[in-house]
Motif scaffolding. Structure first.
Motif, PDB file in Angstrom:
ATOM      1  N   ARG A  75       0.733  -1.274  -0.136  1.00 51.85           N
ATOM      2  CA  ARG A  75      -0.047   0.049   0.098  1.00 51.85           C
ATOM      3  C   ARG A  75       0.822   1.258   0.123  1.00 51.85           C
ATOM      4  NH1 ARG A  75      -4.171   0.105   4.281  1.00 51.85           N
ATOM      5  NH2 ARG A  75      -4.555   1.832   3.364  1.00 51.85           N
ATOM      6  N   HIS A  76       2.152   1.071   0.238  1.00 54.05           N
ATOM      7  CA  HIS A  76       2.858   2.176   0.164  1.00 54.05           C
ATOM      8  C   HIS A  76       3.075   2.775  -1.460  1.00 54.05           C
ATOM      9  CE1 HIS A  76       4.135   1.760   4.274  1.00 54.05           C
ATOM     10  NE2 HIS A  76       4.536   0.341   4.358  1.00 54.05           N
ATOM     11  N   PHE A  77       2.892   1.676  -2.177  1.00 56.43           N
ATOM     12  CA  PHE A  77       3.169   2.210  -3.833  1.00 56.43           C
ATOM     13  C   PHE A  77       1.413   2.519  -4.392  1.00 56.43           C
ATOM     14  CE2 PHE A  77       5.513  -1.563  -2.674  1.00 56.43           C
ATOM     15  CZ  PHE A  77       6.955  -0.920  -2.319  1.00 56.43           C
ATOM     16  N   ILE A  78       0.346   2.528  -3.511  1.00 57.93           N
ATOM     17  CA  ILE A  78      -0.840   2.795  -4.007  1.00 57.93           C
ATOM     18  C   ILE A  78      -1.390   4.114  -3.342  1.00 57.93           C
ATOM     19  CG2 ILE A  78      -3.431   1.611  -4.003  1.00 57.93           C
ATOM     20  CD1 ILE A  78      -1.891  -0.910  -3.365  1.00 57.93           C
ATOM     21  N   PRO A  79      -1.979   4.753  -4.199  1.00 56.75           N
ATOM     22  CA  PRO A  79      -2.591   6.139  -3.793  1.00 56.75           C
ATOM     23  C   PRO A  79      -3.895   5.640  -2.740  1.00 56.75           C
ATOM     24  CG  PRO A  79      -2.385   6.010  -6.329  1.00 56.75           C
ATOM     25  CD  PRO A  79      -2.090   4.808  -5.711  1.00 56.75           C
ATOM     26  N   ALA A  80      -3.704   6.619  -1.769  1.00 61.22           N
ATOM     27  CA  ALA A  80      -4.616   6.431  -0.573  1.00 61.22           C
ATOM     28  C   ALA A  80      -6.101   6.413  -1.309  1.00 61.22           C
ATOM     29  CB  ALA A  80      -4.881   7.679   0.094  1.00 61.22           C
ATOM     30  N   SER A  81      -6.377   7.358  -2.183  1.00 67.75           N
ATOM     31  CA  SER A  81      -8.031   7.023  -2.826  1.00 67.75           C
ATOM     32  C   SER A  81      -8.084   5.817  -3.552  1.00 67.75           C
ATOM     33  CB  SER A  81      -7.873   8.117  -3.899  1.00 67.75           C
ATOM     34  OG  SER A  81      -7.190   8.178  -5.066  1.00 67.75           O
ATOM     35  N   THR A  82      -6.919   5.186  -4.040  1.00 66.78           N
ATOM     36  CA  THR A  82      -7.282   3.672  -4.660  1.00 66.78           C
ATOM     37  C   THR A  82      -7.262   2.518  -3.547  1.00 66.78           C
ATOM     38  OG1 THR A  82      -5.908   4.422  -6.464  1.00 66.78           O
ATOM     39  CG2 THR A  82      -6.208   2.120  -6.293  1.00 66.78           C
ATOM     40  N   ALA A  83      -6.506   2.784  -2.319  1.00 72.68           N
ATOM     41  CA  ALA A  83      -6.611   1.754  -1.351  1.00 72.68           C
ATOM     42  C   ALA A  83      -8.138   1.766  -0.953  1.00 72.68           C
ATOM     43  CB  ALA A  83      -5.546   2.474  -0.441  1.00 72.68           C
ATOM     44  N   ARG A  84      -8.747   2.711  -0.754  1.00 71.37           N
ATOM     45  CA  ARG A  84     -10.142   2.714  -0.216  1.00 71.37           C
ATOM     46  C   ARG A  84     -10.989   1.670  -1.116  1.00 71.37           C
ATOM     47  NH1 ARG A  84      -8.899   8.323   0.790  1.00 71.37           N
ATOM     48  NH2 ARG A  84      -9.953   8.968  -0.856  1.00 71.37           N
ATOM     49  N   ARG A  85     -10.617   1.752  -2.360  1.00 66.41           N
ATOM     50  CA  ARG A  85     -11.669   0.867  -3.229  1.00 66.41           C
ATOM     51  C   ARG A  85     -11.213  -0.436  -3.288  1.00 66.41           C
ATOM     52  NH1 ARG A  85     -10.467   5.435  -6.409  1.00 66.41           N
ATOM     53  NH2 ARG A  85      -9.474   4.519  -8.146  1.00 66.41           N
ATOM     54  N   ILE A  86     -10.061  -0.937  -2.662  1.00 64.88           N
ATOM     55  CA  ILE A  86     -10.083  -2.498  -2.466  1.00 64.88           C
ATOM     56  C   ILE A  86     -10.502  -3.108  -1.318  1.00 64.88           C
ATOM     57  CG2 ILE A  86      -7.929  -3.900  -2.128  1.00 64.88           C
ATOM     58  CD1 ILE A  86      -6.034  -1.806  -3.542  1.00 64.88           C
ATOM     59  N   HIS A  87     -11.337  -4.062  -1.619  1.00 62.63           N
ATOM     60  CA  HIS A  87     -12.298  -4.679  -0.544  1.00 62.63           C
ATOM     61  C   HIS A  87     -11.693  -6.300  -0.337  1.00 62.63           C
ATOM     62  CE1 HIS A  87     -15.156  -1.474  -1.136  1.00 62.63           C
ATOM     63  NE2 HIS A  87     -14.966  -1.766  -2.427  1.00 62.63           N
ATOM     64  N   PHE A  88     -11.545  -6.669   0.894  1.00 61.21           N
ATOM     65  CA  PHE A  88     -11.032  -7.882   1.351  1.00 61.21           C
ATOM     66  C   PHE A  88     -12.224  -8.609   2.201  1.00 61.21           C
ATOM     67  CE2 PHE A  88      -7.014  -5.773   0.893  1.00 61.21           C
ATOM     68  CZ  PHE A  88      -6.119  -6.795   0.195  1.00 61.21           C
ATOM     69  N   PHE A  89     -12.484  -9.788   1.709  1.00 62.40           N
ATOM     70  CA  PHE A  89     -13.702 -10.631   2.293  1.00 62.40           C
ATOM     71  C   PHE A  89     -12.866 -11.976   2.785  1.00 62.40           C
ATOM     72  CE2 PHE A  89     -15.769  -8.232  -0.770  1.00 62.40           C
ATOM     73  CZ  PHE A  89     -16.552  -7.447  -0.139  1.00 62.40           C
ATOM     74  N   GLY A  90     -13.095 -12.291   4.165  1.00 64.32           N
ATOM     75  CA  GLY A  90     -12.533 -13.205   4.790  1.00 64.32           C
ATOM     76  C   GLY A  90     -13.168 -14.784   4.218  1.00 64.32           C
ATOM     77  N   GLN A  91     -14.529 -14.741   3.916  1.00 67.45           N
ATOM     78  CA  GLN A  91     -15.360 -15.640   3.463  1.00 67.45           C
ATOM     79  C   GLN A  91     -15.936 -15.414   2.298  1.00 67.45           C
ATOM     80  OE1 GLN A  91     -15.516 -18.370   5.346  1.00 67.45           O
ATOM     81  NE2 GLN A  91     -14.268 -17.374   6.879  1.00 67.45           N
ATOM     82  N   THR A  92     -15.915 -16.391   1.269  1.00 76.37           N
ATOM     83  CA  THR A  92     -16.517 -16.349  -0.073  1.00 76.37           C
ATOM     84  C   THR A  92     -17.870 -15.791  -0.127  1.00 76.37           C
ATOM     85  OG1 THR A  92     -17.153 -18.683  -0.502  1.00 76.37           O
ATOM     86  CG2 THR A  92     -14.910 -17.919  -1.276  1.00 76.37           C
ATOM     87  N   GLU A  93     -18.660 -16.171   0.980  1.00 78.43           N
ATOM     88  CA  GLU A  93     -20.208 -15.834   0.985  1.00 78.43           C
ATOM     89  C   GLU A  93     -20.211 -14.358   1.090  1.00 78.43           C
ATOM     90  OE1 GLU A  93     -23.935 -15.177   0.765  1.00 78.43           O
ATOM     91  OE2 GLU A  93     -23.120 -17.249   0.143  1.00 78.43           O
ATOM     92  N   GLN A  94     -19.263 -13.825   1.735  1.00 79.98           N
ATOM     93  CA  GLN A  94     -19.212 -12.041   1.700  1.00 79.98           C
ATOM     94  C   GLN A  94     -19.051 -11.602   0.388  1.00 79.98           C
ATOM     95  OE1 GLN A  94     -16.183 -12.274   4.866  1.00 79.98           O
ATOM     96  NE2 GLN A  94     -17.299 -11.028   5.946  1.00 79.98           N
ATOM     97  N   LEU A  95     -18.381 -12.101  -0.183  1.00 74.34           N
ATOM     98  CA  LEU A  95     -17.813 -11.580  -1.754  1.00 74.34           C
ATOM     99  C   LEU A  95     -19.382 -11.842  -2.464  1.00 74.34           C
ATOM    100  CD1 LEU A  95     -14.990 -11.762  -3.926  1.00 74.34           C
ATOM    101  CD2 LEU A  95     -17.013 -12.849  -4.841  1.00 74.34           C
ATOM    102  N   ARG A  96     -19.891 -13.031  -2.332  1.00 77.57           N
ATOM    103  CA  ARG A  96     -21.096 -13.420  -3.281  1.00 77.57           C
ATOM    104  C   ARG A  96     -22.233 -12.055  -2.917  1.00 77.57           C
ATOM    105  NH1 ARG A  96     -19.645 -18.734  -2.055  1.00 77.57           N
ATOM    106  NH2 ARG A  96     -21.345 -18.796  -0.578  1.00 77.57           N
ATOM    107  N   ALA A  97     -22.442 -11.855  -1.578  1.00 74.91           N
ATOM    108  CA  ALA A  97     -23.183 -10.810  -1.222  1.00 74.91           C
ATOM    109  C   ALA A  97     -23.084  -9.446  -1.946  1.00 74.91           C
ATOM    110  CB  ALA A  97     -23.400 -10.687   0.288  1.00 74.91           C
ATOM    111  N   PHE A  98     -21.772  -9.090  -1.801  1.00 74.83           N
ATOM    112  CA  PHE A  98     -21.031  -8.035  -2.642  1.00 74.83           C
ATOM    113  C   PHE A  98     -21.565  -8.071  -4.030  1.00 74.83           C
ATOM    114  CE2 PHE A  98     -17.758  -5.463  -4.765  1.00 74.83           C
ATOM    115  CZ  PHE A  98     -17.608  -4.415  -3.689  1.00 74.83           C
ATOM    116  N   PHE A  99     -21.441  -8.949  -4.735  1.00 75.77           N
ATOM    117  CA  PHE A  99     -21.774  -9.360  -5.909  1.00 75.77           C
ATOM    118  C   PHE A  99     -23.323  -9.277  -6.354  1.00 75.77           C
ATOM    119  CE2 PHE A  99     -17.631 -10.239  -7.161  1.00 75.77           C
ATOM    120  CZ  PHE A  99     -17.347 -10.506  -8.392  1.00 75.77           C
TER     121      PHE A  99
END
Length: 293
Positions: free
Chosen positions: A227-251
């Motif tokens: 993240r030291h190489f990533i603009p702050a505005s871009t880092a906010r658009r990266i989403h981590f999900f611990g479970q695939t069900e959370q990603l499916r809900a996102f979709f």
């Protein structure tokens, strides 16, 4: 084009464009060479080196004089196809705006397959395939660049920014991802840094957002280092999900214009992602470009 409105500073926008073009061409020429952005004129690589992309009518119509970027040369496409032959990174499907979706299967990735510099060139070439393919399709459809996810937006004072270019979403299936004892963390960070540089240095305005699942501790460590190489505005658009069900809900909520119909099995979906291959088994990026365009 990440933080400022190009409509308010045309000279800044032009400099940013030239810097991005120079960066992409420098990846191929080793720091410049004959392909330069001098005096506002973008000089293209010789058409004789781009037989694969010149065989795609939609791309030929788009690129001036039938010429192409060095990152779309036959040699660049072949090298990227070799580096990415495990199917760790590719384009498949489209979001609600019509932009292609970049998929990553980091569990398939072996960072020993190529040097970090080759990984960086491969990622830059893949991005170029998506960008040029989308532009060619928009031109064929008669659509203005910047529709959908990249459409013009209103400012708080009521003014509208200039239409933005098409942007893409990155979706990562991190299932099975592990550095292993034979891959030092320093190499992983070097590959990540080169890949991020290919995006933010070569195509700074193209990234719409990213989703990663199932995110592991290793994913989070690499992100904290990168993240030291990533603009702050871009880092906010990266989403981590611990479970695939959370990603499916996102979709299912159609976040970032994504549809669950394109999810592969590793993320709980039923879509089949078939990559075009060359006779030698490498990923055929020219065929992938043709599919997008």
């Amino acid at each position: 084009l990440l933080e400022k409105s190009a409509s308010r500073d045309p000279l800044w926008a032009e400099r940013k464009l030239c810097a991005a073009v120079e960066y992409r061409r420098g990846l191929v020429t080793g720091g410049g060479g004959a392909a330069r952005c001098a005096g506002g004129t973008l000089r293209a690589a010789p058409a004789s080196t781009h037989s694969a992309v010149l065989a795609i009518p939609a791309v030929v119509r788009l690129l001036r004089g039938g010429a192409a970027e060095p990152l779309l040369s036959d040699a660049a496409l072949q090298e990227a196809g070799r580096v990415l032959r495990r199917g760790a990174l590719y384009w498949h499907g489209f979001d609600a705006s019509g932009g292609p979706i970049m998929w990553a299967h980091t569990g398939r990735m072996d960072l020993r397959d190529a040097e970090p510099s080759a990984w960086g060139r491969a990622v830059a070439t893949l991005i170029e395939v998506g960008v040029v393919g989308t532009r060619a399709r928009r031109a064929g459809e008669g659509c203005r660049v910047g529709s959908g996810v990249g459409a013009a937006v209103g400012d708080s004072d009521g003014r509208s920014e200039a239409p933005r270019c098409d942007r893409f979403v990155y979706v990562e299936c991190a299932d099975g991802f592990s550095l292993g004892p034979k891959v030092p963390l320093t190499r992983a960070v070097a590959v990540a840094r080169r890949s991020l540089a290919a995006l933010f240095g070569g195509s700074p305005e193209r990234f719409a957002g990213a989703v990663v699942a199932p995110a592991s501790r290793t994913n989070r460590i690499l992100f904290s280092l990168a993240r030291h190489f990533i603009p702050a505005s871009t880092a906010r658009r990266i989403h981590f999900f611990g479970q695939t069900e959370q990603l499916r809900a996102f979709f299912r909520r159609r976040e970032l214009g994504l549809d669950s119909a394109v999810l592969p099995a590793c993320l709980g979906g039923s879509a089949t992602h078939v990559l075009p291959r060359t006779p030698s088994g490498d990923v055929d990026l020219a065929a992938m470009l043709r599919e997008i365009a």
